[in-house]
Design a protein around this motif. Structure first.
Motif, PDB file in Angstrom:
ATOM      1  N   THR A  40       0.831  -1.207   0.000  1.00 27.10           N
ATOM      2  CA  THR A  40       0.000   0.000   0.000  1.00 27.10           C
ATOM      3  C   THR A  40       0.864   1.254   0.000  1.00 27.10           C
ATOM      4  O   THR A  40       0.609   2.208  -0.757  1.00 27.10           O
ATOM      5  CB  THR A  40      -0.928   0.002   1.229  1.00 27.10           C
ATOM      6  OG1 THR A  40      -1.769  -1.154   1.185  1.00 27.10           O
ATOM      7  CG2 THR A  40      -1.781   1.254   1.261  1.00 27.10           C
ATOM      8  N   LYS A  67       4.056   1.610  -1.006  1.00 26.30           N
ATOM      9  CA  LYS A  67       4.799   1.793  -2.271  1.00 26.30           C
ATOM     10  C   LYS A  67       3.874   2.246  -3.393  1.00 26.30           C
ATOM     11  O   LYS A  67       4.265   3.081  -4.228  1.00 26.30           O
ATOM     12  CB  LYS A  67       5.583   0.535  -2.633  1.00 26.30           C
ATOM     13  CG  LYS A  67       4.796  -0.653  -3.156  1.00 26.30           C
ATOM     14  CD  LYS A  67       4.778  -0.725  -4.674  1.00 26.30           C
ATOM     15  CE  LYS A  67       4.078  -1.999  -5.110  1.00 26.30           C
ATOM     16  NZ  LYS A  67       3.873  -2.055  -6.586  1.00 26.30           N
ATOM     17  N   ASP A  68       2.633   1.729  -3.427  1.00 23.14           N
ATOM     18  CA  ASP A  68       1.696   2.170  -4.469  1.00 23.14           C
ATOM     19  C   ASP A  68       1.398   3.656  -4.344  1.00 23.14           C
ATOM     20  O   ASP A  68       1.330   4.384  -5.354  1.00 23.14           O
ATOM     21  CB  ASP A  68       0.392   1.370  -4.381  1.00 23.14           C
ATOM     22  CG  ASP A  68       0.534  -0.060  -4.886  1.00 23.14           C
ATOM     23  OD1 ASP A  68       1.525  -0.349  -5.596  1.00 23.14           O
ATOM     24  OD2 ASP A  68      -0.338  -0.880  -4.559  1.00 23.14           O
ATOM     25  N   ASN A  69       1.243   4.135  -3.124  1.00 24.39           N
ATOM     26  CA  ASN A  69       0.930   5.551  -2.927  1.00 24.39           C
ATOM     27  C   ASN A  69       2.138   6.449  -3.152  1.00 24.39           C
ATOM     28  O   ASN A  69       1.997   7.574  -3.633  1.00 24.39           O
ATOM     29  CB  ASN A  69       0.343   5.753  -1.532  1.00 24.39           C
ATOM     30  CG  ASN A  69      -1.057   5.180  -1.411  1.00 24.39           C
ATOM     31  OD1 ASN A  69      -1.789   5.091  -2.395  1.00 24.39           O
ATOM     32  ND2 ASN A  69      -1.438   4.764  -0.215  1.00 24.39           N
ATOM     33  N   ASN A  74       4.375   5.843  -5.361  1.00 25.99           N
ATOM     34  CA  ASN A  74       4.551   5.865  -6.825  1.00 25.99           C
ATOM     35  C   ASN A  74       3.565   6.787  -7.541  1.00 25.99           C
ATOM     36  O   ASN A  74       3.717   7.046  -8.731  1.00 25.99           O
ATOM     37  CB  ASN A  74       4.460   4.443  -7.378  1.00 25.99           C
ATOM     38  CG  ASN A  74       5.683   3.614  -7.044  1.00 25.99           C
ATOM     39  OD1 ASN A  74       6.751   4.162  -6.754  1.00 25.99           O
ATOM     40  ND2 ASN A  74       5.555   2.299  -7.071  1.00 25.99           N
ATOM     41  N   LYS A  75       2.587   7.307  -6.813  1.00 19.94           N
ATOM     42  CA  LYS A  75       1.689   8.318  -7.380  1.00 19.94           C
ATOM     43  C   LYS A  75       2.279   9.723  -7.258  1.00 19.94           C
ATOM     44  O   LYS A  75       1.727  10.676  -7.809  1.00 19.94           O
ATOM     45  CB  LYS A  75       0.339   8.277  -6.663  1.00 19.94           C
ATOM     46  CG  LYS A  75      -0.417   6.971  -6.838  1.00 19.94           C
ATOM     47  CD  LYS A  75      -1.674   6.958  -5.983  1.00 19.94           C
ATOM     48  CE  LYS A  75      -2.396   5.622  -6.077  1.00 19.94           C
ATOM     49  NZ  LYS A  75      -3.594   5.572  -5.178  1.00 19.94           N
ATOM     50  N   SER A 122      10.740   5.036  -9.123  1.00 20.62           N
ATOM     51  CA  SER A 122       9.675   4.200  -8.588  1.00 20.62           C
ATOM     52  C   SER A 122      10.132   3.302  -7.438  1.00 20.62           C
ATOM     53  O   SER A 122      11.270   2.839  -7.407  1.00 20.62           O
ATOM     54  CB  SER A 122       9.076   3.349  -9.697  1.00 20.62           C
ATOM     55  OG  SER A 122      10.070   2.517 -10.261  1.00 20.62           O
ATOM     56  N   ASP A 180       9.445  -0.102  -4.805  1.00 22.69           N
ATOM     57  CA  ASP A 180       8.911  -1.458  -4.778  1.00 22.69           C
ATOM     58  C   ASP A 180       9.089  -2.010  -3.373  1.00 22.69           C
ATOM     59  O   ASP A 180       9.748  -1.397  -2.528  1.00 22.69           O
ATOM     60  CB  ASP A 180       9.622  -2.348  -5.795  1.00 22.69           C
ATOM     61  CG  ASP A 180       8.726  -3.473  -6.310  1.00 22.69           C
ATOM     62  OD1 ASP A 180       7.779  -3.848  -5.580  1.00 22.69           O
ATOM     63  OD2 ASP A 180       8.966  -3.984  -7.419  1.00 22.69           O
TER      64      ASP A 180
END
Length: 431
Positions: free
Chosen positions: A170, A172-174, A176-177, A185, A187
């Motif tokens: 969660t 890392k996904d945020n 990357n925005k 990026s 991971d």
């Protein structure tokens, strides 16, 4: 119930260990849930200690609790080395009794195991850019940069924040925005520390926490990023994402961007000495002489958590992180008792009261009003036969600029004495 926000800058002394750790607590009365952020375990990873410093000085925590240790390994930060006594992050399973890091390692273990500590973040800068498949020397599976690191997918017992992999994904996904550039990026890097019997990682701080059922993550920004401000940007973005997961509400007094961060990093803040001298470390001269302090047991209090003092050959060297900001040559005095807490000035024709260990701003001239038993010494002013410089109108042209405190020659010391013992100092800024 109204929340009570508490900011505590604590030097915690564990008497049995004689270890000293800067622990900054920002607490509320609504919950025992606490995020512990640890920076500076490696002295050559500035993203890992400037980020928690900004967290400590520019964030207000509105709910839950945040504990911050910006500089766990101050000796290594000062020398900008990974570890002057070896790698501190490889000493959490076994450490020799005579190891110079032992007191700090034992002390941080106790803090990690505090019942209120709910989740731990250990901050680093790592080599390269982690990729699951190799794309060269910098982009490959062996790299650590731009990762949320976990030791295993879940804790062995069901408890809050136990699903480490889900949380890291969660975060890392945020992150990357909000990338500054696409190749930055993030991971998730799972070291599978126990499964792979990784002896090195089994010595780490995060694995120690995991073994004691404390959720723990490392944040690794890339050493290959072009500036410290970029590293700190990603560290803070990541920390904010973890705070959101923990429902820690906060405000900050700056916009989260690279430019604001770069400006904050350059702000060295202030140094208060013995509660009667205040030095602004920004734009200060590289060396100051005849600063009135005690011969022993002086107290140095920085507004910047990365401030450090070392005494070398009779001089006090003032550092922020690994940057030598000031060389201070002392003049030893006995400290006077029952000194005034404020002094009467006339500044540009107006009477004002100035607190000790503070500063005033002057357009044209100033005068210190006479007071019984108090002698005034304006450093940079001289008039034959005058030993007490109270009651004299002094303008900028009356001052010898080589005695200024700052590089622009606009700031001058006014010192107060009582019976030839030092009371306090006030800084006069000419605009």
């Amino acid at each position: 119930m109204k929340l009570l926000s508490i900011f505590l800058l604590l030097s915690i002394f564990l008497s049995s260990l004689e270890a000293k750790i800067n622990l900054i607590k920002k607490e509320n009365t609504d919950s025992n849930i606490t995020l512990l952020v640890i920076g500076g375990i490696h002295g050559n990873e500035p993203g890992g200690y400037y980020a928690p410093t900004i967290l400590a000085t520019h964030y207000n925590i509105l709910s839950k609790n945040l504990w911050i240790i910006p500089n766990l390994n101050p000796d290594s930060i000062l020398k900008y080395r990974r570890g002057v006594h070896g790698d501190m992050n490889r000493k959490f399973a076994h450490i020799k009794k005579n190891d110079k890091d032992k007191k700090i390692v034992d002390a941080i273990k106790k803090i990690i195991l505090e019942p209120n500590v709910s989740l731990i973040l250990n901050l680093h800068d790592g080599h390269g850019f982690y990729r699951k498949t190799s794309l060269g020397n910098i982009y490959n599976p062996q790299a650590w940069g731009q990762t949320c690191v976990i030791d295993q997918c879940k804790l062995l017992k069901d408890r809050p924040f136990c699903d480490l992999n889900k949380i890291a994904l969660t975060v890392k996904d945020n992150i990357n925005k909000k990338l500054l550039e696409k190749h930055h990026s993030f991971d998730v890097k799972n070291t599978n520390t126990k499964r792979d019997n990784d002896k090195n990682m089994q010595q780490s701080l995060t694995y120690f926490a995991i073994q004691h059922l404390k959720p723990a993550f490392a944040i690794e920004t890339s050493k290959n990023l072009s500036s410290v401000s970029k590293k700190v940007f990603y560290q803070l973005v990541a920390i904010e994402e973890y705070m959101k997961i923990m429902d820690i509400n906060y405000t900050r007094d700056f916009k989260l961007n690279q430019q604001s961060i770069a400006k904050i990093i350059k702000n060295y803040g202030t140094l208060e000495i013995n509660h009667n001298i205040l030095l602004n470390l920004n734009n200060i001269k590289k060396s100051l002489s005849y600063i009135p302090i005690k011969s022993t047991h002086n107290s140095f209090n920085f507004s910047n958590p990365l401030g450090t003092v070392k005494k070398v050959k009779g001089r006090y060297l003032i550092y922020i992180a690994n940057h030598l900001v000031l060389k201070l040559k002392p003049q030893y005095f006995k400290m006077a008792q029952n000194c005034p807490q404020e002094y009467a000035f006339e500044v540009d024709g107006k009477k004002v009261f100035v607190q000790k260990a503070s500063e005033i701003f002057v357009n044209d001239d100033f005068k210190i009003n006479k007071s019984n038993n108090t002698r005034v010494n304006v450093i940079g002013y001289y008039k034959r036969g005058v030993t007490n410089e109270s009651g004299i109108d002094i303008s900028y042209k009356d001052l010898n600029k080589k005695y200024s405190v700052d590089k622009r020659s606009k700031v001058f010391r006014v010192e107060f004495y009582k019976n030839n013992e030092f009371c306090s100092m006030v800084m006069v800024h000419f605009k």
